[in-house]
Design a protein around this motif. Structure first.
Motif, short mmCIF file in Angstrom:
data_model
loop_
_atom_site.label_atom_id
_atom_site.label_comp_id
_atom_site.label_asym_id
_atom_site.label_seq_id
_atom_site.Cartn_x
_atom_site.Cartn_y
_atom_site.Cartn_z
N PHE A 188 -2.23 -5.26 -2.44
CA PHE A 188 -3.74 -4.98 -1.55
C PHE A 188 -3.09 -4.42 -0.29
N ASP A 189 -4.10 -3.15 -0.24
CA ASP A 189 -3.39 -2.42 0.84
C ASP A 189 -2.06 -1.73 0.78
N GLY A 190 -1.86 -1.43 -0.74
CA GLY A 190 -0.49 -0.88 -1.20
C GLY A 190 0.67 -1.86 -1.16
N GLU A 191 0.66 -3.09 -0.44
CA GLU A 191 1.54 -3.83 -0.38
C GLU A 191 1.44 -5.05 -1.29
N GLU A 192 2.53 -5.58 -1.86
CA GLU A 192 2.60 -6.52 -2.91
C GLU A 192 2.42 -7.97 -2.01
N ARG A 193 1.46 -8.81 -2.60
CA ARG A 193 1.09 -9.89 -2.04
C ARG A 193 1.33 -11.25 -2.93
#
Lengths: 527, 401
Positions: free
Chosen positions: A77-82
């Motif tokens: 999400f938004d390029g970051e792994e969550r």
């Protein structure tokens, strides 16, 4: 490529959400198998698939209902792994789901519902009402709901309740709004308003995921669509690819993706069925409104259903169609003040549901879970419920006969289940509907009233239900279909009655009927 | 992991056709409750140095709990229908008082007075059921009112005094034993024979049902399980009756109780009216739209409860041989607890007669065992309360999985 206004907003926006290789297994079943979903920032992304295709499971993975670690694959999400361990984690990022079954407390006000769990309160838990009310008014204005914040949710219609849910999502600073079949229980007008709202959100930069069965909605608002089938992502189509050469939605392509085969027709043909003598004749049926004395919920309704005929009943939500049907069916709604019913030409007393069933009438409810099934009981028990004497002798149930009956209908209607001992709560919507239909078929009526027979059911199962309806007509039964989906009525019915404000305001033959003609009848009836 | 889905969709081997894993775990839950009872019995048998299962005490156990079991049968139906009846204790006490007035003070024939009392119980049930079924007043409130009303009427009827003793014929309802045809010897032969006959009838009917199912092409359970289960049940019945026969034989009230258990088991599992009660409690709206007269059915479950509460009141009065203003006090709690321990659901639609009976026996054995151990009435209640909570929590836990 048609210059779509939808694409013009964010032509090559980066993905706000990427779900990669999601696999989620339950004991014995693989609900999701290597599913990929990429949603670009600012778009409306439709997700469609049959019931059981894995849409809800995928959304539960996304929102953290199934915490990180219980599935394989990754969420960006938004390029970051969550890695979400619960709903609060995903909500903190602005990922908000609005479920099909609304999660509102009916006896609390709009304002209380919106800020439930998120109250504007002082340190000691004292709620600051003026602030709450002011913020509620702002939120209601944003979703276009013209109601006082103090209004109780129970006093609102389903459409408005949906807007309250959306306002609640907005109060949490939503960035990705997920709507799970939001229009399943809305009428055409409310559905259209909801879609317009989604378009407005798109302009404000809110990304939406729209889970829907309804292809016309997808055609109207979606910038891209991802199709799921049997727990796997089949394909993702950008808007350009969704449209056929004529610039309209290529429905066949999407349906083919969803069911994995070509449905030659959305509505199976029913040719050569002779329409015979009248089976059900109703004259001057009027029903008092149970909550508003002095008002009529149904006024002077007269209609005829003939042998082998499929009659449709169109109208907006609240037009009085369900009220009429339930009132006819043994007075299960309101109080009849006038009217007469004849079955097979004979004046018939429909004073109780029992009498109505015995007279040869059946009513399959629009609310399968609430009014149709005893959910925690198995298929067998539900199928025999309306005709227990049919499997009993002297008041004692012959369990072997009952099993044989249930087994027969399970095969005939192709109810997909582990067996007749399966509890109905675990069945998909389409199969639940088939159990309800089995129950009424076993009661062996002459006339069946089917209230929203395909609501919330996927395309494949719909086709099967339509085939069953055609079979009934062929067997010489009369069928009355109440539906809010006009294409369904147009595709299935020999004749369509239009109802508005408790009255029949139009009757259209199959040749004359069109969506426009139906709407015209409703609109010109005024009131 | 990845191929777990395949076997589920593949056609099952013929030997497993009709085998339903869900039904199996379901019956495991039923057995769990029975195992729990067996565990409690063994526990007290050990810690009371064998006093629990002595014929004398076993006879007492039956006599002490018969009225709870009888009421639990009616309460199960009420709970399955989605309601509750808090008034059964007061009703039982009131009917006991009525019986005393009719027999002791007015000198009516016991049989006639008994019939009158049962009718009175039915009327009490009808009076309450009418409010619940037709006026839609919550049963909790209606029967709470009934509880107060009949507690008060009991006091009024007895003028605050105990009334007794009852005619000997009436006492036999509780303190009588089935007569012995072959006299002499320390073993009551008739009682043993009755036990053997009962076991044979039970196994026979189970076998007939199984053969019928096989004819239809269903295989409900493997032969080994079936045989083991039936042999076990038969052995327990024969052993139980033989054991009691070494004392005074089978109590009359045991026969009444057993007959009622079989009757209600049959009604709930095999009859149209039983099935409709489950549908009513499971989803009243769906039941109504399926042509079931839900009001009348609710009404009838309360009438039935009233009659059984009356019978329980008579059994209790006959046992004490006197009607006291305190009779029936708190019975409703044991009865309701028995149903819930036995797996009935407070939201209706779920529950079994065997479960309620086992639940009543669990409560009964604990009462009796703790009394023998000399645990005071104070801590007995604490323990019973915790057992109720524990049993229902465990049941909930397994239901969710």
């Amino acid at each position: 490529m048609a210059a779509s206004p939808a694409l013009a907003v964010t032509p090559a926006a980066s993905p706000i959400l990427e779900m990669r290789g999601i696999t989620k297994a339950f004991p014995g079943v693989k609900a999701l198998d290597n599913v990929t979903l990429a949603v670009r920032a600012g778009e409306i992304h439709a997700v469609c698939g049959e019931n059981g295709a894995g849409k809800s499971t995928l959304m539960k993975v996304l929102s953290g209902v199934y915490p990180a670690g219980s599935y394989d694959g990754s969420i960006l999400f938004d390029g970051e792994e969550r890695r979400f361990s619960g709903i609060p984690d995903s909500e903190a990022l602005g990922i908000i789901i609005i479920h099909q079954e609304l999660a509102l407390v009916p006896l609390l006000s709009i304002a209380e519902n919106i800020f439930l769990g998120n109250e504007a309160a002082s340190r000691f838990g004292v709620i600051d009402w003026p602030v709450v009310m002011a913020r509620t008014r702002d939120l209601l204005a944003r979703v276009g709901l013209d109601e006082a914040p103090e209004t109780l949710v129970t006093d609102l219609g389903v459409g408005k309740q949906q807007l309250v849910e959306i306002a609640k999502a907005l109060s949490k600073r939503v960035r990705l709004l997920i709507l799970d079949e939001p229009t399943a229980s809305l009428n055409e007008g409310d559905s259209a308003a909801l879609l317009t709202l989604l378009e407005a959100f798109r302009e404000q930069g809110i990304t939406s995921i729209l889970i829907s069965h309804k292809l016309n909605e997808i055609a109207r608002v979606a910038d891209s669509v991802t199709i799921l089938r049997d727990g796997a992502s089949v394909e993702t189509l950008p808007r350009a690819a969704m449209l056929g050469p004529d610039g309209r939605l290529d429905e066949d392509r999407i349906i083919k993706g969803m069911v994995g085969r070509d449905l030659a027709h959305r509505y199976p043909p029913r040719e050569g069925v002779a329409i015979g003598e009248p089976l059900l004749e109703v004259t001057g049926w009027s029903v008092r409104h149970p909550l508003h004395p002095g008002r009529l919920a149904v006024e002077d309704v007269s209609l005829t259903v003939r042998r082998g005929e499929v009659v449709g009943m169109a109208g907006l939500l609240g037009a009085g169609r369900t009220e009429f049907a339930m009132s006819l069916f043994g007075g299960a709604y309101g109080q009849r003040v006038a009217g007469e019913a004849r079955l097979r030409g004979q004046p018939t007393d429909l004073g109780s549901v029992e009498k109505a069933i015995r007279a040869g009438l059946a009513y399959a409810t629009e609310d399968r879970k609430g009014y149709g099934l005893v959910l925690h009981e198995d298929i067998r028990t539900n199928v025999s419920l309306a005709n227990l004497p049919g499997v009993a002798a002297k008041g004692v149930i012959d369990e072997d006969r009952e099993r044989a009956v249930a087994e027969r209908y399970r095969e005939r209607l192709r109810i997909r289940s582990s067996g007749i001992d399966q509890v109905t709560v675990n069945l998909s919507g389409g199969n639940q509907q088939k159990v309800v239909l089995s129950k009424w078929l076993f009661a062996d009526p002459d006339v069946l009233i089917l209230d929203e027979p395909t609501r919330g059911i996927d395309v494949g199962a719909k086709y099967e239900i339509y085939a069953i309806i055609n079979d009934l007509a062929r067997q010489g039964k009369g069928v009355l279909i109440i539906s809010s989906e006009m294409p369904e009525l147009l595709g299935m019915c020999d004749r369509i009655l239009v109802m508005n404000r408790g009255r029949i305001v139009g009757e259209l033959s199959a040749d004359e009927a069109s969506q426009e003609a139906i709407m015209r009848a409703i609109v010109t009836s005024g009131g | 992991m990845s191929d777990t889905a395949t076997p589920a969709t593949a056609p099952r081997p013929a030997a497993f056709a009709g085998f339903n894993p869900k039904a199996f775990t379901g019956s495991l839950r039923d057995y769990g409750m029975i195992l729990c009872l067996v565990g409690i019995v063994i526990f007290f048998q050990f810690f009371t140095d064998g006093a629990l299962l002595r014929p004398l005490n076993l006879t007492n156990l039956v006599l002490q709990n018969s009225y709870i079991v009888v009421m639990a049968l009616g309460m199960l139906l009420v709970i399955v229908a989605g309601h509750i009846d808090l008034s059964v204790g007061s009703t039982a006490g009131f009917i006991g008082a009525l019986a005393a007035v009719l027999m002791v003070q007015m000198g009516l024939h016991p049989l006639f007075a008994t019939l009158l009392c049962l009718v009175a119980g039915g009327l009490i049930g009808a009076a309450q059921g009418w409010w619940v079924a037709y006026l839609r007043i919550p049963s909790f409130i209606v029967t709470l009112a009934g509880m107060l009303v009949f507690k008060g009427l009991t006091l009024a009827l007895l003028a605050g005094q105990s009334v007794g003793p009852f005619p000997p014929d009436f006492q036999k309802l509780s303190s009588g034993f089935i007569p012995d045809i072959v006299t002499g010897g320390s073993l009551r032969i008739t009682s043993v024979l009755v036990g053997v006959a009962l076991a044979l009838i039970l196994v026979g009917s189970n076998l007939r049902r199984r053969l019928g199912q096989q004819r239809q092409g269903f295989t409900p359970e493997p032969m080994a399980t079936f045989a083991l289960k039936n042999a076990l049940v038969a052995a327990v019945i024969v052993a139980f009756s033989t054991w009691l026969a070494t004392y005074r034989g089978l109590p009359n009230v045991l026969i009444v109780m057993f007959a009622l258990i079989l009757l209600y088991r049959f009604v709930t599992s095999r009859t149209v009216i039983g099935r409709r009660v489950y549908a009513l409690g499971g989803n009243e709206k769906a039941a109504k739209l399926s042509g079931i007269n839900t009001e009348r059915l609710t009404f009838l479950t309360f009438v039935n409860m009233g009659v059984l509460a009356a019978l329980a009141g008579l059994i209790f009065a006959a046992r004490l041989n006197t009607a006291t203003p305190k009779a029936g006090l708190g019975f409703e709690l044991d009865v309701i607890a028995a149903c819930f321990i036995g797996g009935a659901s407070a939201s209706g639609g779920v529950g079994k007669v065997t479960g309620a009976v086992v639940g009543a026996l669990i409560m009964g054995v604990m009462n009796n065992g703790m009394s023998i151990l000399g645990i005071g009435i104070d801590y007995q209640q604490v323990i019973k309360g915790l057992v109720l909570l524990g049993a229902v929590s465990i049941d909930q836990y397994y239901r969710k999985r």
